[in-house]
Every structure is written in C-alpha cells, then in structure tokens.
Write a protein that holds these residues in place. Structure first.
Motif, PDB file in Angstrom:
ATOM      1  N   GLU A  71     -10.034   4.320   9.202  1.00  0.00           N
ATOM      2  CA  GLU A  71      -9.686   3.045   9.824  1.00  0.00           C
ATOM      3  C   GLU A  71      -8.500   2.356   9.158  1.00  0.00           C
ATOM      4  O   GLU A  71      -7.937   1.422   9.715  1.00  0.00           O
ATOM      5  CB  GLU A  71     -10.900   2.108   9.772  1.00  0.00           C
ATOM      6  N   SER A  72      -8.145   2.774   7.969  1.00  0.00           N
ATOM      7  CA  SER A  72      -7.092   2.076   7.241  1.00  0.00           C
ATOM      8  C   SER A  72      -5.770   2.822   7.348  1.00  0.00           C
ATOM      9  O   SER A  72      -5.714   3.980   7.712  1.00  0.00           O
ATOM     10  CB  SER A  72      -7.484   1.918   5.775  1.00  0.00           C
ATOM     11  N   GLY A  73      -4.716   2.127   7.040  1.00  0.00           N
ATOM     12  CA  GLY A  73      -3.404   2.748   6.954  1.00  0.00           C
ATOM     13  C   GLY A  73      -2.969   2.740   5.503  1.00  0.00           C
ATOM     14  O   GLY A  73      -3.673   2.235   4.632  1.00  0.00           O
ATOM     15  N   PHE A  74      -1.802   3.292   5.230  1.00  0.00           N
ATOM     16  CA  PHE A  74      -1.345   3.293   3.850  1.00  0.00           C
ATOM     17  C   PHE A  74      -0.897   1.884   3.462  1.00  0.00           C
ATOM     18  O   PHE A  74      -0.484   1.097   4.306  1.00  0.00           O
ATOM     19  CB  PHE A  74      -0.232   4.327   3.638  1.00  0.00           C
ATOM     20  N   PRO A  75      -1.001   1.538   2.180  1.00  0.00           N
ATOM     21  CA  PRO A  75      -0.613   0.202   1.731  1.00  0.00           C
ATOM     22  C   PRO A  75       0.894   0.003   1.784  1.00  0.00           C
ATOM     23  O   PRO A  75       1.657   0.963   1.872  1.00  0.00           O
ATOM     24  CB  PRO A  75      -1.114   0.147   0.289  1.00  0.00           C
ATOM     25  N   ASP A  76       1.301  -1.245   1.722  1.00  0.00           N
ATOM     26  CA  ASP A  76       2.728  -1.549   1.654  1.00  0.00           C
ATOM     27  C   ASP A  76       3.282  -1.044   0.329  1.00  0.00           C
ATOM     28  O   ASP A  76       2.663  -1.227  -0.719  1.00  0.00           O
ATOM     29  CB  ASP A  76       2.965  -3.057   1.748  1.00  0.00           C
ATOM     30  N   PRO A  77       4.438  -0.390   0.372  1.00  0.00           N
ATOM     31  CA  PRO A  77       5.027   0.116  -0.869  1.00  0.00           C
ATOM     32  C   PRO A  77       5.630  -1.031  -1.693  1.00  0.00           C
ATOM     33  O   PRO A  77       5.973  -2.055  -1.128  1.00  0.00           O
ATOM     34  CB  PRO A  77       6.109   1.073  -0.386  1.00  0.00           C
ATOM     35  N   PRO A  78       5.735  -0.854  -3.001  1.00  0.00           N
ATOM     36  CA  PRO A  78       5.318   0.322  -3.754  1.00  0.00           C
ATOM     37  C   PRO A  78       3.807   0.300  -3.974  1.00  0.00           C
ATOM     38  O   PRO A  78       3.194  -0.763  -4.048  1.00  0.00           O
ATOM     39  CB  PRO A  78       6.065   0.182  -5.076  1.00  0.00           C
TER      40      PRO A  78
END
Length: 145
Positions: free
Chosen positions: A91-98
């Motif tokens: 359900e989640s996406g990757f976090p904002d970088p960095p």
C-alpha cells in the motif's frame, strides 16, 4: 556510530557490487547494487549451503533511484521470502528522497543471525547510507561510486 564505520561499510559494499557479492561476517553475505545516488544491498545468511536473504537495506538521493529501489524491493519480496508486513508494503510508496530504508525478510528457515543478535544491523544500515550516499563524510568522493 563507531568512528570510521561508514568508510568501512562503503568499502565492503563497493567490494560486494559484483555478481557474487562478498562474505562480511562468518555466514553473513552482502550483495550490493550501487550507483552514484542509489544503493540496494541484500544481507543473507549461509544456511545449509544456501544463501537465505535476511534483510534488504537501501537508499537513494533521487526520485529516480527511489523508483528503482521500489521495483527491486517488489522483486525481492517473493512467496518464499516476503517482507514482514506485506500488506503495508504493497500500500505504500517509496519515501521522499533522500532516504535509507531497511526491510527484514521472513521465511521458514530464518533464525536470528549473528548480525541481529550482536546488535550490528542498525549501525551497519546507517553506516551504509552515510558511506554510499554521502561518501564525503568518510573521506571519499561521490565520483568513486
């Protein structure tokens, strides 16, 4: 974090950025995929002559690298070795970088390996992040990756 650990982990990861990876501790294997702004490392335990994935640790300074990591995490999480919380992961996406992220894998043969029982998993993951994404903090140069 132990002084010099980011530089040591950076060198271990650079050595493990090859098809066979490298042993970092007795029965603990590191395989790495490294680019200038992104890394994806798998820690596995040698059990019965087979490498059993225990944990993935990864990080990126860019959204493009985050997308690559997301794809690799989905490929790594399989029926045999699912992420510990598969539903939340899906359900989640990757976090904002960095960002740096570590994912523990579960499987039927998994036992707490020496990496976890000796308390090294957290410092190793943090040191990999600093050493690979910001090599200048450990005396390296970003162009070396």
């Amino acid at each position: 974090m132990e002084k010099g650990l980011p530089a040591k982990m950076r060198q271990l990861a650079l050595d493990a950025d090859c098809p066979g990876g490298t042993m970092i501790l007795e029965n603990i294997h590191l395989h790495a995929i490294i680019s200038k702004d992104t890394y994806f490392c798998t820690l596995s335990e040698l059990m019965g002559g087979k490498l059993v994935p225990m944990m993935v640790t990864c990080g990126s300074k860019t959204a493009e690298g985050g997308e690559l990591i997301w794809t690799l995490l989905q490929q790594t999480s399989s029926k045999e070795f699912p992420l510990l919380n598969e539903r939340k992961f899906a359900e989640s996406g990757f976090p904002d970088p960095p960002f740096i992220a570590s994912c523990i894998l579960k499987n039927k043969t998994w036992k707490l390996g020496r990496l976890f029982t000796c308390g090294l998993s957290g410092p190793i993951c943090a040191a990999l992040g600093w050493g690979l994404l910001y090599p200048e903090v450990c005396g390296g140069s970003p162009e070396e990756s």
